[in-house]
Design a protein around this motif. Structure first.
Motif, mmCIF file in Angstrom:
data_model
loop_
_atom_site.group_PDB
_atom_site.id
_atom_site.type_symbol
_atom_site.label_atom_id
_atom_site.label_comp_id
_atom_site.label_asym_id
_atom_site.label_seq_id
_atom_site.Cartn_x
_atom_site.Cartn_y
_atom_site.Cartn_z
ATOM 1 N N ARG A 105 -66.927 100.250 32.254
ATOM 2 C CA ARG A 105 -65.650 100.062 33.192
ATOM 3 C C ARG A 105 -64.193 100.542 32.150
ATOM 4 O O ARG A 105 -64.226 100.400 31.227
ATOM 5 N N ARG B 139 -68.558 101.808 22.209
ATOM 6 C CA ARG B 139 -69.393 101.700 23.538
ATOM 7 C C ARG B 139 -70.655 102.470 23.429
ATOM 8 O O ARG B 139 -71.598 102.207 24.089
ATOM 9 N N TYR C 188 -69.281 89.953 26.646
ATOM 10 C CA TYR C 188 -68.530 91.063 26.254
ATOM 11 C C TYR C 188 -67.849 91.895 27.355
ATOM 12 O O TYR C 188 -68.447 91.495 28.523
ATOM 13 N N ASN C 189 -67.085 92.689 27.206
ATOM 14 C CA ASN C 189 -66.571 93.729 28.265
ATOM 15 C C ASN C 189 -66.511 95.052 27.697
ATOM 16 O O ASN C 189 -66.842 95.373 26.536
ATOM 17 N N HIS C 190 -65.394 95.697 28.284
ATOM 18 C CA HIS C 190 -65.092 96.955 27.746
ATOM 19 C C HIS C 190 -64.547 97.079 26.404
ATOM 20 O O HIS C 190 -64.541 98.179 25.714
ATOM 21 N N PRO D 30 -70.178 96.471 31.653
ATOM 22 C CA PRO D 30 -69.071 96.264 31.354
ATOM 23 C C PRO D 30 -68.287 97.383 30.303
ATOM 24 O O PRO D 30 -67.335 97.604 30.287
ATOM 25 N N PRO E 212 -73.668 90.335 29.847
ATOM 26 C CA PRO E 212 -72.574 91.100 30.409
ATOM 27 C C PRO E 212 -71.144 90.027 31.066
ATOM 28 O O PRO E 212 -71.798 89.264 31.740
ATOM 29 N N PHE E 213 -70.041 90.714 30.787
ATOM 30 C CA PHE E 213 -68.822 90.279 31.250
ATOM 31 C C PHE E 213 -68.542 88.703 30.729
ATOM 32 O O PHE E 213 -67.332 88.320 30.715
#
Length: 282
Positions: free
Chosen positions: A269, A44, A113-115, A266, A109-110
């Motif tokens: 988070r 990340r 992909y995310n965290h 994302p 974003p979201f």
């Protein structure tokens, strides 16, 4: 700081474009160095660091456009329609290209992909898409910013072409800029001998070296144009204003930081508790 001490930047608006350009020249190598240094902390962190790197490169393109509008624009184009809208279009290009470069890395974003990102969306679906988008995001603003310079050096004939001692420096910068893009796009020489250029001579190392040397020649050429053309520009060109220099730069920074935050959200988070427990089991 040298510019602040050597020029009366607080009272001499003519030096403001140079100040913006030099700030952008400091920001983009710093952002690139930080991205390469801290990208090893986590997946990340790597993506977020390079989002800032992309934003810094776009800011550098705007710094170039602001100085070209003030000092490099050929005499024949001063006060033209193109000259009037040149900096506003450059600001727009900066915002669009920052967003395009960030999208080329992970997608939307979201949605893509995310965290818990494991692979880059554009490159996992279409391996060459991310590379093409990223190269386009940096190539397009460079080509647009240099339209006045290309016309002045290669196309203009007769009066109004602004032929002076700075042209040779502009040519050196242009050649190094194209060499920088070539190295980034082709991955030479390591493609010819995989593994032999991992530590010394890698295309990405050469890419950064050529980029910095090119920026040096660009800075010298701009400073020379600034000094040689000052009497003519101050009597014929539009007055340098806060809005067309520092104001445009601040607007670009705010918008680019907003884009970077949007693409980073994302990744910032915290994962849901269920996801965290699953990852701990593995």
């Amino acid at each position: 700081m040298t510019v602040v001490f050597m020029h009366d930047v607080w009272n001499d608006a003519y030096t403001w474009p140079l100040l913006v350009f030099l700030l952008s020249c400091c920001v983009y190598p710093l952002a690139s160095s930080c991205a390469h240094t801290f990208s090893t902390m986590s997946t990340r962190a790597r993506h977020i660091c390079f989002f800032f790197d992309y934003g810094a490169l776009s800011f550098y393109s705007l710094g170039s456009a602001i100085t070209y509008s003030a000092y490099v624009m050929p005499d024949a184009w001063v006060n033209s329609v193109f000259h009037t809208y040149y900096v506003p279009i450059a600001v727009f290009n900066t915002v669009i290209c920052t967003a395009m470069a960030c999208y080329s890395r992970l997608g939307l974003p979201f949605l893509h992909y995310n965290h818990d990102i494991t692979e880059r969306f554009p490159e996992s679906q279409k391996p060459k898409l991310g590379k093409v988008l990223r190269i386009s995001a940096f190539t397009y603003p460079y080509l647009f910013d240099n339209i006045p310079l290309f016309y002045r050096m290669f196309l203009c004939v007769g009066e109004g072409c602004t032929v002076n001692e700075a042209n040779s420096l502009h040519i050196h910068h242009t050649l190094l800029a194209f060499l920088t893009g070539f190295l980034f796009a082709t991955h030479l020489p390591e493609r010819l001998a995989p593994g032999r250029f991992d530590y010394i001579g890698h295309s990405h190392q050469l890419f950064h070296v050529c980029g910095i040397i090119g920026t040096h020649f660009q800075m010298k050429a701009i400073e020379m144009d600034m000094a040689l053309r000052r009497p003519w520009l101050q009597s014929h060109a539009p007055a340098v204003t806060f809005g067309s220099t520092l104001g445009a730069a601040m607007l670009c920074l705010v918008l680019s930081l907003g884009i970077i935050y949007h693409f980073s959200r994302p990744l910032l988070r915290n994962p849901p508790p269920s996801t965290a427990r699953k990852s701990c089991r593995h």
